[in-house]
Design a protein around this motif. Structure first.
Motif, PDB file in Angstrom:
ATOM      1  N   ALA A 131       0.828  -1.209   0.000  1.00 19.61           N
ATOM      2  CA  ALA A 131       0.000   0.000   0.000  1.00 19.61           C
ATOM      3  C   ALA A 131       0.861   1.257   0.000  1.00 19.61           C
ATOM      4  CB  ALA A 131      -0.926  -0.010   1.211  1.00 19.61           C
ATOM      5  N   ARG A 155      -5.900  -0.968  -4.215  1.00 23.53           N
ATOM      6  CA  ARG A 155      -6.113  -0.963  -2.767  1.00 23.53           C
ATOM      7  C   ARG A 155      -7.598  -1.005  -2.422  1.00 23.53           C
ATOM      8  NH1 ARG A 155      -2.192   3.996  -1.129  1.00 23.53           N
ATOM      9  NH2 ARG A 155      -3.422   4.973  -2.770  1.00 23.53           N
ATOM     10  N   ASN A 156      -8.409  -0.329  -3.235  1.00 25.00           N
ATOM     11  CA  ASN A 156      -9.845  -0.300  -2.960  1.00 25.00           C
ATOM     12  C   ASN A 156     -10.526  -1.597  -3.360  1.00 25.00           C
ATOM     13  OD1 ASN A 156      -9.715   2.391  -2.032  1.00 25.00           O
ATOM     14  ND2 ASN A 156      -9.782   3.157  -4.134  1.00 25.00           N
ATOM     15  N   ASN A 159      -9.654  -4.231  -1.029  1.00 23.90           N
ATOM     16  CA  ASN A 159     -10.074  -3.967   0.349  1.00 23.90           C
ATOM     17  C   ASN A 159      -8.903  -4.151   1.311  1.00 23.90           C
ATOM     18  OD1 ASN A 159     -11.772  -3.263   2.416  1.00 23.90           O
ATOM     19  ND2 ASN A 159     -12.977  -5.152   2.400  1.00 23.90           N
ATOM     20  N   ALA A 161      -7.751  -2.325   3.561  1.00 18.16           N
ATOM     21  CA  ALA A 161      -8.003  -1.927   4.950  1.00 18.16           C
ATOM     22  C   ALA A 161      -8.502  -3.110   5.776  1.00 18.16           C
ATOM     23  CB  ALA A 161      -9.016  -0.794   4.997  1.00 18.16           C
ATOM     24  N   ALA A 162      -9.325  -3.953   5.144  1.00 17.42           N
ATOM     25  CA  ALA A 162      -9.873  -5.115   5.853  1.00 17.42           C
ATOM     26  C   ALA A 162      -8.943  -6.320   5.781  1.00 17.42           C
ATOM     27  CB  ALA A 162     -11.237  -5.485   5.270  1.00 17.42           C
ATOM     28  N   PRO A 164      -5.117  -6.497   5.656  1.00 16.64           N
ATOM     29  CA  PRO A 164      -3.776  -5.887   5.632  1.00 16.64           C
ATOM     30  C   PRO A 164      -2.688  -6.823   5.138  1.00 16.64           C
ATOM     31  CG  PRO A 164      -4.499  -6.325   7.891  1.00 16.64           C
ATOM     32  CD  PRO A 164      -5.690  -6.514   7.022  1.00 16.64           C
ATOM     33  N   SER A 167      -1.211  -6.371   1.726  1.00 21.80           N
ATOM     34  CA  SER A 167      -0.199  -5.334   1.569  1.00 21.80           C
ATOM     35  C   SER A 167       1.123  -5.728   2.215  1.00 21.80           C
ATOM     36  CB  SER A 167      -0.701  -4.025   2.184  1.00 21.80           C
ATOM     37  OG  SER A 167       0.280  -3.025   2.087  1.00 21.80           O
TER      38      SER A 167
END
Length: 222
Positions: A131, A155-156, A159, A161-162, A164, A167
């Motif tokens: 990321a 990245r979107n 997902n 963020a959900a 990790p 990344s």
């Protein structure tokens, strides 16, 4: 999307056929015929998801698709890797293409690793998690706008963020979002063109021009 048979860009026009459920979920097929007059081959996907009902409460299809694989053709068809692409990147990309239909999770893992290697070796980003490396290459301003949008969408769509680990451990095989594996391959294909193919084309043109300049006694381009 590109037709997996003829590799021509086409508009999606899938028709769904719901055919039942089992303990794992509800199942449908999605099918369409390639509109390219030189192809006209059927594209068929098998998908699983939650039930979608009509106003009477009858199940008519699926939604929130959790898995979708190609059954015709069985493997994803992609243009061959250009000769200019280094083996380090080409091998991961080829394998990711080969297994995309059978295991989108494994395909995406290989693609994330390939993407990270491209950013490190060609964009010279500072080694970190994917990321942050994506953000660094975006902030550098070295990519054209269409590539910036495409690489940022990874990245979107994934997902991050959900998840990790996508990344931080790019080669790890974990759940993927619908369309994620295919999008990663599309982005890598575009980066191959930007970092390998176009520089080779420009070099060939410059060499040809320098040869002509030398023949007429003028200094070559630097």
């Amino acid at each position: 999307m590109k037709c997996p048979h003829c590799i021509v860009e086409i508009n999606e026009s899938f028709e769904e056929k719901y055919f039942g459920s089992d303990p794992t979920g509800h199942w449908s097929t999605f099918h369409m015929k390639c509109p390219n007059p030189n192809c006209k081959k059927m594209i068929i996907h098998l998908a699983k998801g939650n039930a979608r009902t009509n106003f009477n409460g009858s199940i008519v299809g699926i939604q929130s698709i959790s898995s979708r694989i190609s059954v015709n053709p069985l493997t994803a068809s992609r243009p061959p890797v250009p000769d200019a692409v280094d083996k380090l990147f080409a091998d991961d990309y080829k394998e990711a293409c080969l297994i995309q239909s059978f295991s989108p999770k494994a395909s995406a893992a290989l693609s994330r690793r390939c993407l990270q290697n491209i950013l490190r070796e060609k964009a010279k980003v500072k080694k970190g998690d994917l990321a942050n490396e994506i953000q660094e290459v975006i902030d550098s301003g070295h990519l054209p706008s269409h590539l910036i949008e495409s690489i940022d969408a990874i990245r979107n769509i994934g997902n991050f963020a959900a998840h990790p680990n996508k990344s931080k451990s790019t080669g790890e095989i974990i759940e993927v979002e619908y369309g994620e594996a295919e999008w990663l391959l599309d982005v890598i294909e575009a980066l191959f063109d930007f970092y390998f193919v176009q520089p080779e084309i420009l070099k060939a043109k410059r060499d040809a021009l320098n040869k002509k300049l030398t023949e007429i006694g003028k200094p070559p381009m630097k």
